[in-house]
Scaffold this motif. Sequence first.
Motif, mmCIF file in Angstrom:
data_model
loop_
_atom_site.group_PDB
_atom_site.id
_atom_site.type_symbol
_atom_site.label_atom_id
_atom_site.label_comp_id
_atom_site.label_asym_id
_atom_site.label_seq_id
_atom_site.Cartn_x
_atom_site.Cartn_y
_atom_site.Cartn_z
ATOM 1 N N ALA A 54 20.786 9.279 10.536
ATOM 2 C CA ALA A 54 19.888 8.586 11.465
ATOM 3 C C ALA A 54 20.186 8.969 12.905
ATOM 4 O O ALA A 54 19.274 9.218 13.701
ATOM 5 C CB ALA A 54 20.022 7.069 11.277
ATOM 6 N N PHE A 55 21.473 9.012 13.273
ATOM 7 C CA PHE A 55 21.831 9.417 14.636
ATOM 8 C C PHE A 55 21.422 10.863 14.900
ATOM 9 O O PHE A 55 20.930 11.203 15.979
ATOM 10 C CB PHE A 55 23.328 9.240 14.867
ATOM 11 N N ALA A 56 21.660 11.736 13.928
ATOM 12 C CA ALA A 56 21.286 13.140 14.101
ATOM 13 C C ALA A 56 19.783 13.286 14.322
ATOM 14 O O ALA A 56 19.332 14.147 15.091
ATOM 15 C CB ALA A 56 21.729 13.961 12.890
ATOM 16 N N ASN A 57 18.993 12.440 13.655
ATOM 17 C CA ASN A 57 17.533 12.492 13.800
ATOM 18 C C ASN A 57 17.044 11.844 15.093
ATOM 19 O O ASN A 57 15.863 11.951 15.422
ATOM 20 C CB ASN A 57 16.864 11.784 12.616
ATOM 21 N N SER A 58 17.951 11.167 15.815
ATOM 22 C CA SER A 58 17.526 10.370 16.971
ATOM 23 C C SER A 58 18.206 10.782 18.274
ATOM 24 O O SER A 58 18.212 10.010 19.227
ATOM 25 C CB SER A 58 17.809 8.886 16.696
ATOM 26 N N GLY A 59 18.806 11.953 18.310
ATOM 27 C CA GLY A 59 19.414 12.419 19.551
ATOM 28 C C GLY A 59 20.907 12.246 19.638
ATOM 29 O O GLY A 59 21.494 12.448 20.700
ATOM 30 N N GLY A 60 21.564 11.852 18.528
ATOM 31 C CA GLY A 60 23.018 11.733 18.524
ATOM 32 C C GLY A 60 23.485 10.317 18.812
ATOM 33 O O GLY A 60 22.731 9.473 19.303
ATOM 34 N N GLY A 61 24.750 10.060 18.499
ATOM 35 C CA GLY A 61 25.304 8.738 18.750
ATOM 36 C C GLY A 61 26.733 8.642 18.261
ATOM 37 O O GLY A 61 27.309 9.629 17.790
ATOM 38 N N VAL A 62 27.314 7.450 18.377
ATOM 39 C CA VAL A 62 28.715 7.250 18.011
ATOM 40 C C VAL A 62 28.855 5.951 17.215
ATOM 41 O O VAL A 62 28.229 4.939 17.540
ATOM 42 C CB VAL A 62 29.622 7.223 19.259
ATOM 43 N N LEU A 63 29.651 6.023 16.140
ATOM 44 C CA LEU A 63 30.008 4.841 15.366
ATOM 45 C C LEU A 63 31.448 4.490 15.696
ATOM 46 O O LEU A 63 32.338 5.338 15.578
ATOM 47 C CB LEU A 63 29.866 5.107 13.866
ATOM 48 N N ILE A 64 31.692 3.244 16.121
ATOM 49 C CA ILE A 64 33.033 2.780 16.471
ATOM 50 C C ILE A 64 33.512 1.838 15.380
ATOM 51 O O ILE A 64 32.855 0.836 15.071
ATOM 52 C CB ILE A 64 33.049 2.055 17.829
ATOM 53 N N PHE A 65 34.668 2.143 14.790
ATOM 54 C CA PHE A 65 35.237 1.318 13.730
ATOM 55 C C PHE A 65 36.410 0.504 14.276
ATOM 56 O O PHE A 65 37.235 1.027 15.036
ATOM 57 C CB PHE A 65 35.715 2.209 12.584
ATOM 58 N N GLY A 66 36.456 -0.776 13.864
ATOM 59 C CA GLY A 66 37.501 -1.671 14.330
ATOM 60 C C GLY A 66 36.972 -2.731 15.273
ATOM 61 O O GLY A 66 37.746 -3.387 15.973
ATOM 62 N N VAL A 67 35.648 -2.919 15.271
ATOM 63 C CA VAL A 67 35.004 -3.879 16.191
ATOM 64 C C VAL A 67 34.101 -4.816 15.399
ATOM 65 O O VAL A 67 33.234 -4.373 14.634
ATOM 66 C CB VAL A 67 34.185 -3.153 17.275
ATOM 67 N N LYS A 68 34.296 -6.114 15.573
ATOM 68 C CA LYS A 68 33.376 -7.099 15.017
ATOM 69 C C LYS A 68 32.165 -7.227 15.939
ATOM 70 O O LYS A 68 32.268 -7.025 17.154
ATOM 71 C CB LYS A 68 34.067 -8.462 14.898
ATOM 72 N N GLU A 69 31.025 -7.584 15.343
ATOM 73 C CA GLU A 69 29.836 -7.800 16.171
ATOM 74 C C GLU A 69 29.165 -9.096 15.772
ATOM 75 O O GLU A 69 29.188 -9.504 14.614
ATOM 76 C CB GLU A 69 28.868 -6.609 16.057
ATOM 77 N N THR A 70 28.584 -9.750 16.776
ATOM 78 C CA THR A 70 27.840 -10.979 16.564
ATOM 79 C C THR A 70 26.456 -10.777 17.151
ATOM 80 O O THR A 70 26.320 -10.539 18.362
ATOM 81 C CB THR A 70 28.529 -12.175 17.256
ATOM 82 N N GLN A 71 25.456 -10.791 16.291
ATOM 83 C CA GLN A 71 24.087 -10.512 16.709
ATOM 84 C C GLN A 71 24.018 -9.205 17.496
ATOM 85 O O GLN A 71 23.481 -9.136 18.600
ATOM 86 C CB GLN A 71 23.520 -11.678 17.537
ATOM 87 N N LYS A 72 24.638 -8.186 16.912
ATOM 88 C CA LYS A 72 24.631 -6.806 17.423
ATOM 89 C C LYS A 72 25.540 -6.594 18.639
ATOM 90 O O LYS A 72 25.657 -5.472 19.138
ATOM 91 C CB LYS A 72 23.210 -6.347 17.792
ATOM 92 N N ALA A 73 26.188 -7.643 19.149
ATOM 93 C CA ALA A 73 27.045 -7.512 20.330
ATOM 94 C C ALA A 73 28.514 -7.472 19.904
ATOM 95 O O ALA A 73 28.934 -8.223 19.024
ATOM 96 C CB ALA A 73 26.818 -8.661 21.296
#
Length: 420
Positions: A54-73
């Motif tokens: 999905a990132f490759a199809n959308s201009g690139g991006g980064v996945l960060i592991f070790g972070v909790k998120e609440t409502q995407k934040a």
Amino acid sequence: MHQLLGVNAGPLTEQMIDAAITQGLVESDQLDWKKHLPSERDFKTSDIVKDIAAFANSGGGVLIFGVKETQKAASGRVDAGDLNESYERTIQAVSYSSISPPVLGVRSHKIPVAGDERLAAIVVPASVDGPHLIFDANKQSFSAPLRVSSDTQWMNERLLEASYRARFEAARRGREQLEALYMDMAGSLEPRKNAVLVGAARPVSQGAPPRRRDRPEIGALAAQAQNDAWYWLLQDDYQPLTDVAGHNALPGLRGWVLPPRDPASWRGARAAIFDDGAVGLAWEAGSHRYGATGDNLPANHVPADAVEGFIAALLALIRTVAEDAPAGDVELLVGVEWRPSDYTPLGDERLFFEPHYDFMGGGSSSTPLGGRYRPVHRVVDPQQEESVFIHTVVDVATDCLNQAGIRHLGRLTTELPPRR
């Protein structure tokens, strides 16, 4: 990540992750928070593969592991798990084998931490090879994921058609730019007087914005590339980066030109390093000294040793510039230009290649080429480890010499000695 936090480009750090949590940084079309790395064994069947596509199809991006998120934040830290060398190789292998076409240039990083809660990142470059498809085993079909804001959706027929058009158009424009740079480098010397070895390379996709370097930076890059080529050639400096004045670079259009060290030499050379990561190299290959007596060859005769030295220098320059400003895969074009004029002596119109000189045998034979030398085109990954990248160097040199009727290399080898 850097743009969202308003910091300068550089490695990801624990302090940046903590700042993102403090600010409650929200996921975007280029950022995704993840709690844990899946087990290495399960990575191939995890949703991370879909996220990479999905990132490759959308201009690139980064996945960060070790972070909790609440409502995407981002809202807190957890332990991401162990990202070891074996896992990193698995990520690259799966990005290549489980996505069609492969997503090249995916990089994984272990982010240094002070405590026990580990952090990791997977960086996906922008790609011009979209749409990237993944196989759905349940539906027994291929689909193309797309990152839209903080969500992953699926491309419909219209988006797929547009993505294919964009891929073909980008490939056409990229090839035109590469060929134009190749011709510029060929014209920087005089292929009517001497055969000229020519190389040009440019990043396949433009990830990071172009960065203007100063003259000392260019000199340092040229020196590093010269040293790497020297090492690959087993401490032999018969190569074009020896013949350019790296610390006397001249400003050019969105880049720098490295002039010949000695314009009157029979080994005249020019190099170019551009802001967008493209590089060029040209080296007068005719009239080189050859054999036990050191006599100069005719203008249309190119030694095999010179071809290997040129390939080592070109690939070293590509790799050094990519290490300075990573930009993913690089497309290269390398060839020999000989354009005899109306005044070229009869019999010297054709291009010849001299095999590796046999000092014990006391001579060599010339290999005629029936037509114009066809430039060799390759796509390479300059961010591979040196022990892997040297195989690419050897492969490109082999392609270049095989076309000239020469079967074996005489200088380059994949078995490198320990660095001193």
